[in-house]
Design an enzyme around this catalytic site. Sequence first.
Site, PDB file in Angstrom:
ATOM      1  N   ILE A 134      -6.140   1.027  -4.092  1.00 47.64           N
ATOM      2  CA  ILE A 134      -7.146   0.650  -3.228  1.00 47.64           C
ATOM      3  C   ILE A 134      -8.569   1.020  -4.215  1.00 47.64           C
ATOM      4  CG2 ILE A 134      -8.664   0.849  -1.430  1.00 47.64           C
ATOM      5  CD1 ILE A 134      -5.838   1.112   0.056  1.00 47.64           C
ATOM      6  N   TYR A 162      -1.762  15.522   5.708  1.00 48.78           N
ATOM      7  CA  TYR A 162      -2.703  14.462   5.287  1.00 48.78           C
ATOM      8  C   TYR A 162      -3.241  13.845   6.494  1.00 48.78           C
ATOM      9  CZ  TYR A 162      -3.551   9.954   3.191  1.00 48.78           C
ATOM     10  OH  TYR A 162      -3.910   8.613   2.622  1.00 48.78           O
ATOM     11  N   THR A 205       0.745   0.635  -2.586  1.00 44.37           N
ATOM     12  CA  THR A 205       0.067   1.315  -3.639  1.00 44.37           C
ATOM     13  C   THR A 205       1.060   2.332  -4.353  1.00 44.37           C
ATOM     14  OG1 THR A 205      -0.782   3.028  -2.168  1.00 44.37           O
ATOM     15  CG2 THR A 205      -2.105   1.100  -2.329  1.00 44.37           C
TER      16      THR A 205
END
Length: 322
Positions: A52, A201, A234
């Site tokens: 990104i 996370y 990604t």
Amino acid sequence: MSWYRNTVWFVKGLREYTRGGYESASKHFNPADVEVDVAGRSFLVTGANSGIGKATAKEIARRGGTVHLVCRNKDRAEVAKEEIVTETGNQNIFLHIVDISNPKEIWKFAEKFQNEHKLNVLINNAGCMVNNRELTEDGLEKNFATNTLGTYIITTALVPLLEKAADARVITVSSGGMLVQKLNVSDLQSGNGLFDGTMVYAQNKRQQVVLTEQWAKAHRNIHFSVMHPGWADTPAVRSSMPDFYERMKNSLRTEAQGADTVLWLAVSAEATKLPSGLFFQDRQPVPTHLPLAYTHSPPEDEEKLMEVLEEFSRKFKSISPG
């Protein structure tokens, strides 16, 4: 209630966060919002060598912006820079090698950057999901060091420069995963109990939402926003969440689709018509808590987060080289 939050988040994700969700939402986008010339404006993108971050940097470069790529890996970063220059024809692409998990490096970089450049827009995209508890050379848990403390230090270090700029903005790339987490200031470095990298996370991403809300209150001349890119294909997703990737790979967004709202927040006039401090998904502000999820935190916890990060920040500034 964690099972409830996780289940609701995943069902919501299947509906909204995939490629289909983007395609549905994009029917209501105004293309003119991002068809703008940003020549003369300066953008800094962390984690810009892939995913990104690179997609965002490339789209800003296409629109004439000066782009500063802040990356950890020199070889991959140089390849990314060459690709961006070649595809966009924009020569105003600058490379800075900085490890966002290293607070001393960030301070050294920020102090040099302020003396040499101007800055209109900071895009906090660098992040990591380390699935086993690892410590950096400074004794910091790696996810916390990168996602939370690194984001805090580079932003606060560059705020004085941003405050000199016209139409200054800070955009932080978070995650919908934060919806399953309540801010936990008692264990910021995940030293207690079983270590679950995915949940660590998500907690870091909740912390980023809180940071954005707090910064928006403190710095009225800068427009702050935080966003969820959806579930995108990604390199980070493939390496950090291989099981999720295999299950969802045919439904994931492209990198450009994941970057769309970052670009919109960075360049469009429409974005800054909305209040500072909001959480966005597909160019729209969305709630930061699921219904009935009990993830709201008291103001004193949010204040404590800011205090602890400021203490860390000052400590590492005092020992940074240069």
